[in-house]
Design a protein around this motif. Sequence first.
Motif, PDB file in Angstrom:
ATOM      1  N   LEU A 256       0.826  -1.197   0.000  1.00  0.00           N
ATOM      2  CA  LEU A 256       0.000   0.000   0.000  1.00  0.00           C
ATOM      3  C   LEU A 256       0.869   1.259   0.000  1.00  0.00           C
ATOM      4  N   GLU A 257       1.932   1.239   0.785  1.00  0.00           N
ATOM      5  CA  GLU A 257       2.842   2.381   0.837  1.00  0.00           C
ATOM      6  C   GLU A 257       3.510   2.618  -0.527  1.00  0.00           C
ATOM      7  N   GLN A 258       3.921   1.518  -1.186  1.00  0.00           N
ATOM      8  CA  GLN A 258       4.563   1.645  -2.496  1.00  0.00           C
ATOM      9  C   GLN A 258       3.589   2.202  -3.539  1.00  0.00           C
ATOM     10  N   LEU A 259       2.332   1.769  -3.466  1.00  0.00           N
ATOM     11  CA  LEU A 259       1.323   2.269  -4.388  1.00  0.00           C
ATOM     12  C   LEU A 259       1.129   3.769  -4.201  1.00  0.00           C
ATOM     13  N   VAL A 260       1.067   4.222  -2.964  1.00  0.00           N
ATOM     14  CA  VAL A 260       0.905   5.651  -2.688  1.00  0.00           C
ATOM     15  C   VAL A 260       2.117   6.426  -3.201  1.00  0.00           C
ATOM     16  N   LYS A 261       3.323   5.880  -3.020  1.00  0.00           N
ATOM     17  CA  LYS A 261       4.531   6.538  -3.526  1.00  0.00           C
ATOM     18  C   LYS A 261       4.493   6.646  -5.057  1.00  0.00           C
ATOM     19  N   ASP A 262       4.075   5.544  -5.700  1.00  0.00           N
ATOM     20  CA  ASP A 262       3.999   5.571  -7.169  1.00  0.00           C
ATOM     21  C   ASP A 262       2.988   6.602  -7.656  1.00  0.00           C
ATOM     22  N   LEU A 263       1.843   6.674  -6.986  1.00  0.00           N
ATOM     23  CA  LEU A 263       0.834   7.650  -7.374  1.00  0.00           C
ATOM     24  C   LEU A 263       1.350   9.080  -7.189  1.00  0.00           C
ATOM     25  N   ARG A 264       2.082   9.299  -6.120  1.00  0.00           N
ATOM     26  CA  ARG A 264       2.639  10.636  -5.884  1.00  0.00           C
ATOM     27  C   ARG A 264       3.680  10.975  -6.956  1.00  0.00           C
ATOM     28  N   THR A 265       4.539  10.001  -7.249  1.00  0.00           N
ATOM     29  CA  THR A 265       5.557  10.239  -8.284  1.00  0.00           C
ATOM     30  C   THR A 265       4.914  10.560  -9.622  1.00  0.00           C
TER      31      THR A 265
ATOM     32  N   LEU B  79       0.625  -0.502 -22.972  1.00  0.00           N
ATOM     33  CA  LEU B  79       1.493  -0.918 -21.870  1.00  0.00           C
ATOM     34  C   LEU B  79       1.877   0.237 -20.959  1.00  0.00           C
ATOM     35  N   PHE B  80       1.925   1.449 -21.498  1.00  0.00           N
ATOM     36  CA  PHE B  80       2.362   2.594 -20.706  1.00  0.00           C
ATOM     37  C   PHE B  80       1.187   3.380 -20.128  1.00  0.00           C
TER      38      PHE B  80
ATOM     39  N   ARG C 244      -1.720  -9.504  -7.945  1.00  0.00           N
ATOM     40  CA  ARG C 244      -0.829  -8.381  -7.716  1.00  0.00           C
ATOM     41  C   ARG C 244       0.509  -8.805  -7.150  1.00  0.00           C
ATOM     42  N   ASN C 245       0.594  -9.993  -6.593  1.00  0.00           N
ATOM     43  CA  ASN C 245       1.889 -10.484  -6.149  1.00  0.00           C
ATOM     44  C   ASN C 245       2.814 -10.703  -7.342  1.00  0.00           C
ATOM     45  N   ASP C 246       2.233 -11.048  -8.484  1.00  0.00           N
ATOM     46  CA  ASP C 246       3.021 -11.266  -9.695  1.00  0.00           C
ATOM     47  C   ASP C 246       3.111 -10.025 -10.565  1.00  0.00           C
ATOM     48  N   GLY C 247       2.068  -9.182 -10.524  1.00  0.00           N
ATOM     49  CA  GLY C 247       1.974  -8.123 -11.520  1.00  0.00           C
ATOM     50  C   GLY C 247       2.239  -6.722 -11.067  1.00  0.00           C
ATOM     51  N   GLY C 248       2.398  -6.440  -9.780  1.00  0.00           N
ATOM     52  CA  GLY C 248       2.644  -5.074  -9.352  1.00  0.00           C
ATOM     53  C   GLY C 248       1.391  -4.223  -9.462  1.00  0.00           C
ATOM     54  N   SER C 249       1.580  -2.903  -9.370  1.00  0.00           N
ATOM     55  CA  SER C 249       0.438  -1.986  -9.335  1.00  0.00           C
ATOM     56  C   SER C 249      -0.030  -1.569 -10.715  1.00  0.00           C
ATOM     57  N   GLY C 250       0.798  -1.777 -11.742  1.00  0.00           N
ATOM     58  CA  GLY C 250       0.428  -1.320 -13.074  1.00  0.00           C
ATOM     59  C   GLY C 250       0.788   0.132 -13.325  1.00  0.00           C
ATOM     60  N   LEU C 251       1.657   0.714 -12.463  1.00  0.00           N
ATOM     61  CA  LEU C 251       2.066   2.108 -12.623  1.00  0.00           C
ATOM     62  C   LEU C 251       3.514   2.261 -13.061  1.00  0.00           C
TER      63      LEU C 251
ATOM     64  N   LEU D 232       5.402   1.295 -15.713  1.00  0.00           N
ATOM     65  CA  LEU D 232       5.692   1.768 -17.068  1.00  0.00           C
ATOM     66  C   LEU D 232       5.101   3.151 -17.325  1.00  0.00           C
ATOM     67  N   ALA D 233       3.982   3.469 -16.667  1.00  0.00           N
ATOM     68  CA  ALA D 233       3.427   4.813 -16.798  1.00  0.00           C
ATOM     69  C   ALA D 233       4.389   5.842 -16.206  1.00  0.00           C
ATOM     70  N   ILE D 234       4.993   5.521 -15.054  1.00  0.00           N
ATOM     71  CA  ILE D 234       5.996   6.394 -14.456  1.00  0.00           C
ATOM     72  C   ILE D 234       7.210   6.507 -15.366  1.00  0.00           C
ATOM     73  N   ALA D 235       7.629   5.364 -15.942  1.00  0.00           N
ATOM     74  CA  ALA D 235       8.780   5.373 -16.852  1.00  0.00           C
ATOM     75  C   ALA D 235       8.542   6.306 -18.034  1.00  0.00           C
ATOM     76  N   LYS D 236       7.355   6.244 -18.593  1.00  0.00           N
ATOM     77  CA  LYS D 236       7.038   7.107 -19.730  1.00  0.00           C
ATOM     78  C   LYS D 236       7.088   8.581 -19.343  1.00  0.00           C
ATOM     79  N   SER D 237       6.516   8.933 -18.180  1.00  0.00           N
ATOM     80  CA  SER D 237       6.512  10.331 -17.745  1.00  0.00           C
ATOM     81  C   SER D 237       7.936  10.847 -17.529  1.00  0.00           C
ATOM     82  N   ILE D 238       8.799  10.020 -16.944  1.00  0.00           N
ATOM     83  CA  ILE D 238      10.181  10.453 -16.686  1.00  0.00           C
ATOM     84  C   ILE D 238      10.945  10.610 -17.995  1.00  0.00           C
ATOM     85  N   VAL D 239      10.747   9.674 -18.933  1.00  0.00           N
ATOM     86  CA  VAL D 239      11.432   9.776 -20.231  1.00  0.00           C
ATOM     87  C   VAL D 239      11.003  11.048 -20.958  1.00  0.00           C
TER      88      VAL D 239
END
Length: 449
Positions: A274-283, A392-393, A405-412, A414-421
């Motif tokens: 949950l903490e990681q998801l919140v961090k990803d959303l903030r990023t 995918l992004f 979600r144990n296998d797939g993560g939050s789904g954020l 690649l979206a974060i990767a695209k924004s940073i690129v």
Amino acid sequence: MRSITTKLILAFLAVSLISIGVIVASIRFSTNREFDKFISNQYETELAEELVKYYETNNTWDNVNTARLGRTATQFGPQGDKPSNFCVTDIQGVVVMESFAHKIGDTVSLDVLNQSIVLKANDITVGHLLIERPPDKRDPMEDEFIKRLDLSLFLTAIGTIILAFIFGAILSRTITRPIRELTKATHEMAGGNFGQQVPVRSRDEIGELAASFNKMNGDLNRSFNLRKQMTADIAHELRTPLSLIIGHAEAVHDGVLPPSKENFEIIREEAERLEQLVKDLRTLSLADAGELSVEFQPVDINKLLGDIQSHYMIQFNQKRIALNLEPAPVILQVNLDPIRFSQVLTNILDNALRYTPEEGSVAITINKNDKQAEISIQDSGNGVTPEDAAHLFDRFYRADEARNRNDGGSGLGLAIAKSIVEMHKGSIWAEIEKGKGLKVIIHLPLIQQ
């Protein structure tokens, strides 16, 4: 308030009235001038013929006057008490028929005679005709011709004005039709009805405006739908770990589950997720707002990728997956934030590690592509469909909705990767090739030496 259609009609009508007025006045003036010139030339020819005929009949200029000549001489002749408008001289230039400017017996200068009409009888010069001014008035037939011409011009002007009004009304409605359609679509948008499209009826500025409106409306509609989907996805992603945390906490509290290390570990893991998801959303939100802190500096891409390969080598070896790096043959300097860009590569390599089977491989290749550095990461997994590759992004997108979600993560990731690129003025996309897994390609602008 007058509509733009009315304004356009009035504008067309005003331009038409001014143009027609100028044209009619110009034509009338030119026609009258040229007609008078034509009549004057005709009268001069006829008058010369009457004078030659008089001389041939009398063999002298004695007693010549307008009364003894024909109709044309009368037209040029005195009107009431006014003197004649022409005079006649013999071959020596002595006036034999007076006018208002010359009396009988006067001698006309040679310069004036050179501008006169030579009178010849049987090819022998017998005198000169001096036209001092045109006839004072036209005859009734000539006046009637001018009147009919003026009437024709007037009727033509009226007809042209009526046609201008009709065509102005048609043209103005044609021009304002796409504007009315845009106005209606805009009102629909203001009411929350996105997705409105207007037909592009031309390739001019109004057609370009309609095309831009359609694109803007389509983007707004997609953005609105993505926002709704994102809100639903965030609620869904937050609900799952919260439900597990609350469920296990209540079960331990009620004595349904023992307060064992395993149960507390489940609660801790879900809290971390949950903490990681919140961090990803903030990023992601900071990146979208352009407020994500970055510190750009010249970085050697070969060295950065070499460090990341070394960092991941143990994890890939544990899963028996080969992680190969093919650096560029030359040094490629890119202006970037190494920490943020490492996050991009980490997200991509995490996915590659997760979906590449044992005994598989992941290849990182660095090349120079014109004025850009190209980084490609190719795995040997099962890949995705072309439809999945195009999304995918997107945020919270999973190519396999069934995986947990144990296998797939939050789904954020690649979206974060695209924004940073994109913050680094670069681009990122995915390509698929049957039987070769998934390839992620990144382009970054090189520092120009």
